[in-house]
Enzyme design. Structure first.
Site, mmCIF file in Angstrom:
data_model
loop_
_atom_site.group_PDB
_atom_site.id
_atom_site.type_symbol
_atom_site.label_atom_id
_atom_site.label_comp_id
_atom_site.label_asym_id
_atom_site.label_seq_id
_atom_site.Cartn_x
_atom_site.Cartn_y
_atom_site.Cartn_z
ATOM 1 N N ASP A 163 44.924 43.525 40.294
ATOM 2 C CA ASP A 163 44.600 44.889 40.364
ATOM 3 C C ASP A 163 45.850 45.776 39.851
ATOM 4 O OD1 ASP A 163 42.379 43.985 41.744
ATOM 5 O OD2 ASP A 163 43.509 44.235 43.780
ATOM 6 N N GLU A 187 33.711 50.048 41.120
ATOM 7 C CA GLU A 187 35.116 50.099 41.798
ATOM 8 C C GLU A 187 36.163 50.346 40.805
ATOM 9 O OE1 GLU A 187 35.081 46.291 44.004
ATOM 10 O OE2 GLU A 187 35.345 45.159 42.274
HETATM 11 C C1 6LW Z 1 40.385 45.317 44.936
HETATM 12 C C2 6LW Z 1 39.027 45.422 44.311
HETATM 13 C C3 6LW Z 1 38.468 44.074 44.104
HETATM 14 O O1 6LW Z 1 40.694 46.313 45.683
HETATM 15 O O2 6LW Z 1 39.116 43.067 44.834
HETATM 16 O O3 6LW Z 1 36.733 43.110 43.368
HETATM 17 C C4 6LW Z 1 39.936 44.137 45.871
HETATM 18 N N1 6LW Z 1 37.648 43.898 43.225
HETATM 19 O O4 6LW Z 1 39.046 46.334 42.942
HETATM 20 C C5 6LW Z 1 41.482 43.416 46.190
HETATM 21 O O5 6LW Z 1 41.960 42.759 45.000
#
Ligand code: 6LW
Length: 515
Positions: free
Chosen positions: A15, A184
């Site tokens: 991330d 997200e």
């Molecule tokens: C992060 C999110 C993700 O906050 O995993 O699936 C989470 N994607 O963007 C943790 O890395």
């Protein structure tokens, strides 16, 4: 054309979020339940990154106690505005957003402030500073009407920079382009008067993808960029070396280029152990929005250098040995859920590291006598000479190959009921320990070593080889969660009078060439 190798940050660095101030680039990544939390790295060329510090380095800032290794601090965003650095991050519990924190600092190396808790739900918070000086907070959360919109919602509120509180109405911005899985990782950028909202969809695994929407006003309405997904490897076959590409943040260079940092993985035969790593991808802005990797449309292991960079230092070869001569452990070492300095610390007078054995087992969700660093190369060897201070049954200290608290392996020095010294290889899967091998040892100090490659991890104590564990045992696919393998040292046992101590003269990590 001069090139560099991707990933630019190998090993578990998920991330990524990036910002530039003048000639300096700063990058933060997720740190989950590891402590210190939220590493801040610095670079001048986007390729060579050096650790600068951590946003969370005091337990008074955030409590990580009791958290699963893959919960904790998720997906921080770093920004800078008028002399202040800002980091926003979600603390996850039970794989869901819990609390959203905002930290500030005048120097990204720290110290960072105690956090302000923002009145925000969801995960993946981000900040956008508009030209008019207003600051907008974005994040993602469950959609109110998932059967209509799809499961996830990107939302926005203004951040009052004087009070550091969210203020004004909540704006629902966008539900994603593909809508099959949560949208997200939102970040907002303004280009030629247009607001570009870049997100990730498909989940962080095989279907991960970068998608986008745009608007003429910061609060919307946002319309889906019909080119979405703008970057993904979801359509690539098994021979593709880089998978799970997504979760980007964009930065403009002093030379006028735009680059994205993206997370990706490098699976071997369908499983990955090094975690989600940071890949650097060129971006070209067009009238239709950002074009990622304009020449190839995908993330490459070898990429042209950013303009203005003639060359970067070659990747360091050969073993790196930590003699533990500093006053404290270097920034590459992590404990779990809080500082372990009272349990594991350099002791110059003893010539190495002292581990005070702790009753806290590695399978617990507390803070153990445990320090680890990321495994950053598929082929590598890690070794350390370990000496157990006493010979008390039940005490153990040694090497750990750590995926999470319920999935790891230890190679420990211990003694049996008769007082015979031995080295023991143990695998813990889904929280259940299996003793795989035991060899007697004669010397007080034994070099414990692990060698890893595509097939397995092989464990040695002195001249004895105890056995191997297949590499997929430590993979994210097998263990679940969001982290890659870490390697390090630990000690477990009830403290006896003046006893309960292990001594480690050095720890060596040696990357080995991949043929
Ligand atoms: C992060 C999110 C993700 O906050 O995993 O699936 C989470 N994607 O963007 C943790 O890395």
């Amino acid at each position: 054309m001069p090139t560099f190798s991707n990933p630019v940050l190998s090993g578990s660095h998920p991330d990524p979020s990036i910002w530039r101030v003048g000639e300096d680039f700063y990058l933060v990544t997720s740190s989950f339940a590891f402590h210190p939390g939220i590493p801040v790295l610095h670079s001048r060329d986007l390729v060579d990154w050096r650790p600068l510090g951590h946003v969370v380095d005091r337990p008074s800032q955030v409590s990580l106690t009791g958290l699963d290794v893959s919960d904790g601090l998720w997906a921080a965003t770093i920004r800078h505005h008028e002399g202040t650095f800002y980091v926003v991050v979600a603390l996850a519990r039970g794989r869901r957003g819990g609390t959203t924190y905002l930290f500030t600092a005048s120097d990204p190396a720290g110290p960072w402030s105690d956090p302000v808790v923002l009145d925000a739900e969801g995960i993946d918070p981000s900040l956008f500073f508009d030209d008019d000086g207003r600051c907008w907070f974005t994040a993602c959360r469950d959609a109110a009407e998932p059967e209509v919109t799809g499961p996830g919602e990107l939302w926005m509120r203004e951040l009052d920079l004087s009070t550091l509180e969210l203020t004004g109405p909540t704006h629902a911005l966008w539900y994603g382009a593909m809508r099959g899985a949560w949208v997200e990782a939102p970040h907002l950028y303004k280009r030629d008067g247009v607001y570009h909202l870049i997100g990730a969809e498909g989940g962080t695994e095989h279907h991960h993808a970068v998608t986008a929407a745009r608007a003429d006003a910061v609060t919307g309405p946002y319309t889906t960029d019909p080119r979405s997904p703008l970057l993904t490897h979801r359509h690539r076959g098994a021979a593709e070396p880089i998978h799970n590409v997504g979760h980007v943040d964009l930065v403009d260079t002093p030379a006028g280029e735009t680059w994205a940092v993206a997370l990706g993985t490098r699976p071997v035969d369908g499983t990955h152990t090094l975690g989600r790593e940071v890949f650097l991808v060129p971006v070209e802005w067009t009238r239709r929005g950002p074009v990622f990797a304009p020449d190839t449309g995908r993330v490459s292991l070898s990429e042209r250098l950013p303009a203005g960079t003639a060359e970067v230092p070659p990747a360091r070869q050969g073993p790196v040995r930590d003699d533990f001569t500093g006053p404290s452990l270097g920034p590459e070492w992590y404990g779990l859920r809080g500082p372990a300095d009272d349990l594991v610390a350099p002791a110059p007078e003893a010539g190495g590291l002292i581990i005070r054995l702790s009753p806290e087992p590695l399978t617990s969700t507390g803070t153990q006598a445990f320090v680890v660093r990321r495994q950053r190369h598929l082929r590598m060897r890690a070794a350390a000479p370990v000496r157990l201070g006493t010979a008390v049954p039940g005490q153990e200290a040694g090497l750990v190959v750590f995926q999470n608290h319920r999935q790891h392996a230890t190679l420990a020095l211990t003694v049996d009921a008769d007082g015979t010294r031995q080295a023991v290889l143990t695998a813990v899967e889904a929280g259940t320990a299996t003793r795989l091998a035991v060899v007697p040892v004669t010397d007080d100090e034994v070099v414990l070593a692990v060698e890893g490659d595509e097939s397995d991890y092989t464990f040695h104590a002195g001249d004895s080889t105890l056995g191997s564990i297949e590499r997929p045992f430590f993979s994210t696919e097998r263990a679940g969660g969001f982290v890659g393998v870490h390697l390090g040292l630990y000690g477990v046992g009830d403290a006896q009078e003046g006893a309960g101590v292990a001594h480690v003269r050095w720890f060596e990590y040696e990357p080995r060439p991949t043929g």
